[in-house]
Design a protein around this motif. Structure first.
Motif, PDB file in Angstrom:
ATOM      1  N   ASP A 147       0.849  -1.191   0.000  1.00  0.00           N
ATOM      2  CA  ASP A 147       0.000   0.000   0.000  1.00  0.00           C
ATOM      3  C   ASP A 147       0.889   1.247   0.000  1.00  0.00           C
ATOM      4  OD1 ASP A 147       0.861   0.561   2.596  1.00  0.00           O
ATOM      5  OD2 ASP A 147      -0.950  -0.223   3.536  1.00  0.00           O
ATOM      6  N   PRO A 148       0.308   2.452  -0.059  1.00  0.00           N
ATOM      7  CA  PRO A 148       1.130   3.663  -0.106  1.00  0.00           C
ATOM      8  C   PRO A 148       2.091   3.815   1.061  1.00  0.00           C
ATOM      9  CG  PRO A 148      -1.122   4.171  -0.764  1.00  0.00           C
ATOM     10  CD  PRO A 148      -1.128   2.766  -0.272  1.00  0.00           C
ATOM     11  N   ASP A 149       1.795   3.173   2.185  1.00  0.00           N
ATOM     12  CA  ASP A 149       2.686   3.249   3.340  1.00  0.00           C
ATOM     13  C   ASP A 149       3.727   2.136   3.363  1.00  0.00           C
ATOM     14  OD1 ASP A 149       1.363   5.502   4.383  1.00  0.00           O
ATOM     15  OD2 ASP A 149      -0.180   4.227   5.294  1.00  0.00           O
TER      16      ASP A 149
END
Length: 302
Positions: A147-149
């Motif tokens: 995910d973006p993190d």
């Protein structure tokens, strides 16, 4: 080392209802006209392609005794879905769902080919894919999208799949070009949980415009995954690996019938040995490659 090629039959399109997808799923099914206990091989095409591509591999695998299933993903040029389509950000998920759908509908697909019913071994299933299709297939082997993190997303692996062949697969996302990072945010796989046995194939002249790294980017699924993986490096091969999408097509920039023949032989041998423990085809094929006076590639395993 391998069975004599058999005559094959292909049926297309076989249509599977997929209301959540916005388009019914169109599939090509190929199989030999003779033989029983045929293993299943589901193939995911590269970006823009369809069930009509990759004849050098699909027809060969079928002639060597596999039931080969080729779904047409939503990114296919035959569907002409524009990037602004609301499905596009999730198109990688639709790809994975396509592969799972064909596994769910094996009975329907088997019945679509005259004379095939009752000849398929539903317990011996493998997946394969090229380029983006290799990332799609790898997801069923246990790879996850970050995910973006940077946190691994949902586990979409499928226990029905016993082995995989990843041809020129997407590498890690930490070296994407700015364009790729913005437009293809799902191209950030993690291979830490890709535990299913797999053969990864990379060309040592494959320089992707999506990555700031060189050809070694395509070896990440081998380097960064747990054991029971094998890497085949093809010498002088670019992204089409000698012409697996088809000869005399735009994507085939390194046309080499000899390289494709080697890939046909080695992928078939790997799949046979992976799906039938104790089978000696793979060991024999690797020995022949090692002893060749001018080898077209090299194999390493872990």
């Amino acid at each position: 080392m391998s069975d004599s090629p058999r005559a094959i039959v292909s049926v297309k399109p076989v249509t599977l209802s997929a209301p959540d997808r916005g388009e019914d799923l169109q599939v090509r099914v190929s199989a030999p006209v003779t033989g029983d206990d045929l293993p299943v091989l589901v193939f995911s095409h590269g970006y823009g392609w369809s069930m009509n591509g990759y004849a050098p591999l699909a027809d060969h695998w079928a002639a060597q005794g596999f039931m080969v299933i080729q779904p047409t993903h939503l990114d296919s040029r035959t569907l002409a879905i524009p990037p602004e389509d609301p499905r596009f950000p999730r198109i990688w998920r639709f790809r994975v769902a396509d592969l799972k759908r064909v596994l769910d509908e094996l009975d329907v697909l088997e019945a679509s080919v005259p004379g095939l019913a009752g000849r398929v071994d539903h317990d011996r299933i493998a997946v394969a894919g090229h380029s983006w299709g290799a990332q799609t297939a790898g997801t069923l082997l246990g790879a996850r999208v970050l995910d973006p993190d940077g946190v691994p997303g949902e586990d979409l692996s499928d226990p029905r799949v016993k082995a995989g062949v990843l041809l020129a697969p997407t590498g890690l996302g930490d070296s994407l070009t700015p364009f790729a990072a913005e437009q293809l945010p799902f191209m950030r796989p993690s291979f830490a949980t890709m535990t299913t046995p797999a053969l990864i194939v990379a060309g040592d002249h494959d320089d992707s415009p999506l990555s700031t790294r060189g050809p070694d980017w395509f070896t990440d699924p081998y380097t960064c995954s747990p054991g029971d993986k094998t890497l085949l490096t093809l010498f002088d091969a670019e992204h089409s690996l000698g012409g697996i999408p088809g000869y005399e097509v735009a994507e085939t920039t390194d046309e080499s019938p000899a390289r494709v023949a080697l890939l046909q032989q080695l992928t078939t041998a790997f799949l046979r040995s992976a799906l039938h423990p104790g089978h000696t085809d793979w060991r024999t094929a690797v020995t022949a490659l090692d002893q060749a006076p001018s080898p077209l590639g090299k194999v390493e395993s872990k």
